[in-house]
Write a protein that holds these residues in place. Structure first.
Motif, mmCIF file in Angstrom:
data_model
loop_
_atom_site.group_PDB
_atom_site.id
_atom_site.type_symbol
_atom_site.label_atom_id
_atom_site.label_comp_id
_atom_site.label_asym_id
_atom_site.label_seq_id
_atom_site.Cartn_x
_atom_site.Cartn_y
_atom_site.Cartn_z
ATOM 1 N N LYS A 149 0.803 -1.113 0.139
ATOM 2 C CA LYS A 149 -0.048 0.115 -0.001
ATOM 3 C C LYS A 149 1.028 1.193 -0.116
ATOM 4 C CE LYS A 149 -3.961 -2.195 2.623
ATOM 5 N NZ LYS A 149 -4.243 -2.266 4.127
ATOM 6 N N VAL A 150 0.608 2.124 -0.792
ATOM 7 C CA VAL A 150 1.346 3.337 -0.852
ATOM 8 C C VAL A 150 1.409 4.178 0.590
ATOM 9 C CG1 VAL A 150 1.749 5.767 -2.132
ATOM 10 C CG2 VAL A 150 0.898 3.615 -3.430
ATOM 11 N N ILE A 151 0.277 3.929 1.250
ATOM 12 C CA ILE A 151 0.002 4.944 2.463
ATOM 13 C C ILE A 151 1.134 4.298 3.518
ATOM 14 C CG2 ILE A 151 -2.409 5.607 2.336
ATOM 15 C CD1 ILE A 151 -2.888 3.186 4.222
ATOM 16 N N TYR A 152 1.706 3.076 3.375
ATOM 17 C CA TYR A 152 2.735 2.622 4.153
ATOM 18 C C TYR A 152 4.059 2.344 3.371
ATOM 19 C CZ TYR A 152 -1.369 1.410 7.035
ATOM 20 O OH TYR A 152 -2.405 1.206 7.745
ATOM 21 N N LEU A 153 4.215 3.151 2.287
ATOM 22 C CA LEU A 153 5.492 3.091 1.486
ATOM 23 C C LEU A 153 6.747 3.222 2.169
ATOM 24 C CD1 LEU A 153 5.718 4.602 -1.973
ATOM 25 C CD2 LEU A 153 7.467 5.457 -0.275
ATOM 26 N N PRO A 154 6.790 4.248 3.153
ATOM 27 C CA PRO A 154 8.069 4.370 3.839
ATOM 28 C C PRO A 154 8.803 3.091 4.437
ATOM 29 C CG PRO A 154 6.672 6.187 4.527
ATOM 30 C CD PRO A 154 5.810 5.115 3.730
ATOM 31 N N ALA A 155 7.902 2.010 4.826
ATOM 32 C CA ALA A 155 8.458 1.079 5.194
ATOM 33 C C ALA A 155 9.459 0.056 4.391
ATOM 34 C CB ALA A 155 7.346 0.065 5.692
ATOM 35 N N LYS A 158 12.554 12.407 4.559
ATOM 36 C CA LYS A 158 13.290 13.677 3.892
ATOM 37 C C LYS A 158 13.615 13.250 2.457
ATOM 38 C CE LYS A 158 14.980 15.416 8.294
ATOM 39 N NZ LYS A 158 14.174 16.552 8.245
ATOM 40 N N TRP A 159 14.074 11.928 2.370
ATOM 41 C CA TRP A 159 14.213 11.604 0.979
ATOM 42 C C TRP A 159 13.226 11.712 0.214
ATOM 43 C CZ3 TRP A 159 13.066 8.035 -2.827
ATOM 44 C CH2 TRP A 159 14.130 7.956 -3.871
ATOM 45 N N MET A 160 11.990 11.332 0.414
ATOM 46 C CA MET A 160 10.919 11.255 -0.212
ATOM 47 C C MET A 160 10.266 12.639 -0.886
ATOM 48 S SD MET A 160 8.570 8.336 1.926
ATOM 49 C CE MET A 160 7.032 8.924 1.183
ATOM 50 N N SER A 161 10.602 13.811 0.203
ATOM 51 C CA SER A 161 10.173 15.065 -0.044
ATOM 52 C C SER A 161 11.063 15.899 -0.879
ATOM 53 C CB SER A 161 10.206 15.861 1.627
ATOM 54 O OG SER A 161 11.658 15.930 1.841
ATOM 55 N N THR A 162 12.160 15.199 -1.515
ATOM 56 C CA THR A 162 13.055 15.985 -2.350
ATOM 57 C C THR A 162 13.194 14.920 -3.770
ATOM 58 O OG1 THR A 162 15.193 14.737 -1.231
ATOM 59 C CG2 THR A 162 14.559 17.005 -0.462
ATOM 60 N N HIS A 163 12.372 14.056 -3.668
ATOM 61 C CA HIS A 163 12.512 13.208 -5.055
ATOM 62 C C HIS A 163 11.194 12.901 -5.548
ATOM 63 C CE1 HIS A 163 16.222 12.091 -3.177
ATOM 64 N NE2 HIS A 163 16.817 11.428 -4.425
ATOM 65 N N SER A 164 11.014 12.754 -6.905
ATOM 66 C CA SER A 164 9.784 12.650 -7.754
ATOM 67 C C SER A 164 9.129 11.376 -7.408
ATOM 68 C CB SER A 164 10.021 12.860 -9.044
ATOM 69 O OG SER A 164 10.868 11.702 -9.760
ATOM 70 N N ALA A 165 7.682 11.231 -7.851
ATOM 71 C CA ALA A 165 6.972 10.118 -7.712
ATOM 72 C C ALA A 165 7.758 9.018 -8.461
ATOM 73 C CB ALA A 165 5.457 10.320 -8.065
ATOM 74 N N VAL A 216 1.556 6.847 -6.591
ATOM 75 C CA VAL A 216 2.657 7.376 -5.579
ATOM 76 C C VAL A 216 2.443 8.708 -5.378
ATOM 77 C CG1 VAL A 216 5.079 7.647 -5.011
ATOM 78 C CG2 VAL A 216 4.213 5.542 -5.786
ATOM 79 N N LYS A 217 2.388 9.321 -6.801
ATOM 80 C CA LYS A 217 2.281 10.944 -6.778
ATOM 81 C C LYS A 217 1.140 11.487 -6.279
ATOM 82 C CE LYS A 217 2.250 14.778 -10.341
ATOM 83 N NZ LYS A 217 2.055 14.982 -11.717
ATOM 84 N N SER A 218 0.012 10.607 -6.301
ATOM 85 C CA SER A 218 -1.513 10.936 -5.677
ATOM 86 C C SER A 218 -1.081 11.100 -4.282
ATOM 87 C CB SER A 218 -2.438 10.352 -6.441
ATOM 88 O OG SER A 218 -2.684 10.241 -7.740
ATOM 89 N N THR A 219 -0.683 10.297 -3.740
ATOM 90 C CA THR A 219 -0.610 9.999 -2.438
ATOM 91 C C THR A 219 0.582 10.660 -1.523
ATOM 92 O OG1 THR A 219 -1.610 7.713 -2.731
ATOM 93 C CG2 THR A 219 -0.749 8.217 -0.608
ATOM 94 N N LEU A 220 1.475 11.156 -2.311
ATOM 95 C CA LEU A 220 2.772 11.811 -1.649
ATOM 96 C C LEU A 220 2.217 13.272 -0.668
ATOM 97 C CD1 LEU A 220 5.470 12.125 -4.177
ATOM 98 C CD2 LEU A 220 5.598 11.047 -2.117
#
Length: 352
Positions: free
Chosen positions: A56-62, A270-277, A300-304
């Motif tokens: 699930k994209v909502i749990y993508l950071p794991a 932080k990495w996610m906030s500086t990289h594209s979907a 991913v873009k819709s959920t970021l």
């Protein structure tokens, strides 16, 4: 100032599991981590984390933290396990099968009033990331939560956060929770099949399921909570959802380990906030895209927008969650919740 979390028990299925499972989290911590796609492999301190749906994209950071190598950089050998619903991840945590769970923060409140002490230690999000969709067949008559009466509505699992949010939307719009039927259909192919076959009229789910539904033209978006703005409109404020939560006693006894986990996860945010979907999607396991890389990147873009960039609990977020749960949950309606014990910012604020 340290905020901790004492949190409260399991959904119905978990109560039986809790009485029969005696394994403690300390024992589980010494288990050998899997070296498969969800395991860290190699040397390091072993930690097991149950995720309420790894893809699930909502749990993508794991998984992204695993793929970026940040757990290993902290000297951790993290095994990521997966259950289809957050309530099952919660059960695994409270029964001592794992040291951490990646799921919705709202479980910490629900469990506190049942006598369990659990706290969010890294807050991934400030919006639910959830979408209420409706089947094409029902779309003409099901145009808002006011129309939930008499409907069969899909949720990932009974007692899950999708179940909680669906009940809140119903009550907020004048529909009693007894006037519609929640149906546990999981996510992904099982959710989509239920929608297409008419087993549900609509339901709450996340990306990439949402993106697939729209691509297949199997349904339409009724309500979108993937952004802070969507959360504000639907729920009246920020709604901290995806998080790493752990038993308070374990946190207090393993602060060095928890700090390492916080370091790794915050680095990922932080990495996610500086990289594209597209860049984020490219880092994920190939099978997550289910053969359509462009569609997955779009999901991913819709959920970021739901994600934080520092892991800190959003101001006013716990109060919004409490308001939502009190609207329909009799256990919480009649209890005093100590919100300061449902999360801590000690570790994320110590990240350098």
């Amino acid at each position: 100032m340290r905020k901790t979390a004492r949190y409260a028990s399991l959904a119905a299925a978990g109560l039986l599991a809790l009485s029969s499972l005696t394994a403690c989290a300390n024992d589980a911590a010494s288990s050998t981590a899997d070296t498969g796609s969800g395991g860290g492999g190699g040397k390091g301190e072993n930690v097991k984390i149950m995720v309420g749906g790894l893809d699930k994209v909502i749990y993508l950071p794991a998984m992204l933290t695993q793929r970026l190598g940040y757990f290993q950089a902290e000297g951790l050998n993290v095994q990521l396990l997966s259950e289809p619903a957050g309530v099952q991840a919660e059960t695994a945590l409270v029964s001592g099968q794992v040291q951490g769970a990646v799921g919705f923060y709202d479980h910490t409140l629900d469990l506190q009033v049942k006598g369990k002490s659990v706290e969010s230690v890294v807050q991934f999000s400030h919006a639910p990331g959830e979408v209420e969709v409706v089947s094409n067949k029902a779309a003409g008559d099901l145009t808002s939560p006011k129309d939930f009466k008499g409907r069969k509505l899909g949720v990932t699992g009974l007692g899950s956060s999708t179940d909680f949010l669906t009940k809140y939307l119903a009550v907020k719009n004048g529909v009693n929770v007894s006037q519609f039927t929640p149906v546990a259909v999981g996510a992904g192919p099982t959710f989509i099949a239920a929608l297409q076959k008419g087993a549900i009229d609509g339901g709450m789910t996340t990306d990439p399921t949402v993106a697939t539904i729209l691509d297949k033209k199997a349904g339409k978006v009724l309500l979108d909570m993937r952004t802070p703005e969507g959360s504000q409109k639907a729920l009246g404020g920020p709604y901290p959802s995806s998080s790493l939560y752990m038993q308070t006693d374990w946190v207090n006894g393993h602060k060095d380990t928890v700090q390492k986990l916080a370091n790794a996860f915050v680095k990922t945010l932080k990495w996610m906030s500086t990289h594209s979907a597209d860049e984020i999607a490219a880092r994920m396991p190939a099978d997550y895209s289910q053969g359509d890389k462009a569609l997955y990147a779009q999901s991913v873009k819709s959920t970021l927008p739901m994600f934080t960039d520092d892991g800190v609990m959003p101001q006013g977020g716990p109060e919004t969650v409490e308001k939502v749960l009190k609207a329909f949950n009799p256990n919480i309606q009649n209890a005093k919740v100590d919100l300061s014990k449902t999360y801590t910012t000690e570790f994320v604020k110590a990240v350098k």
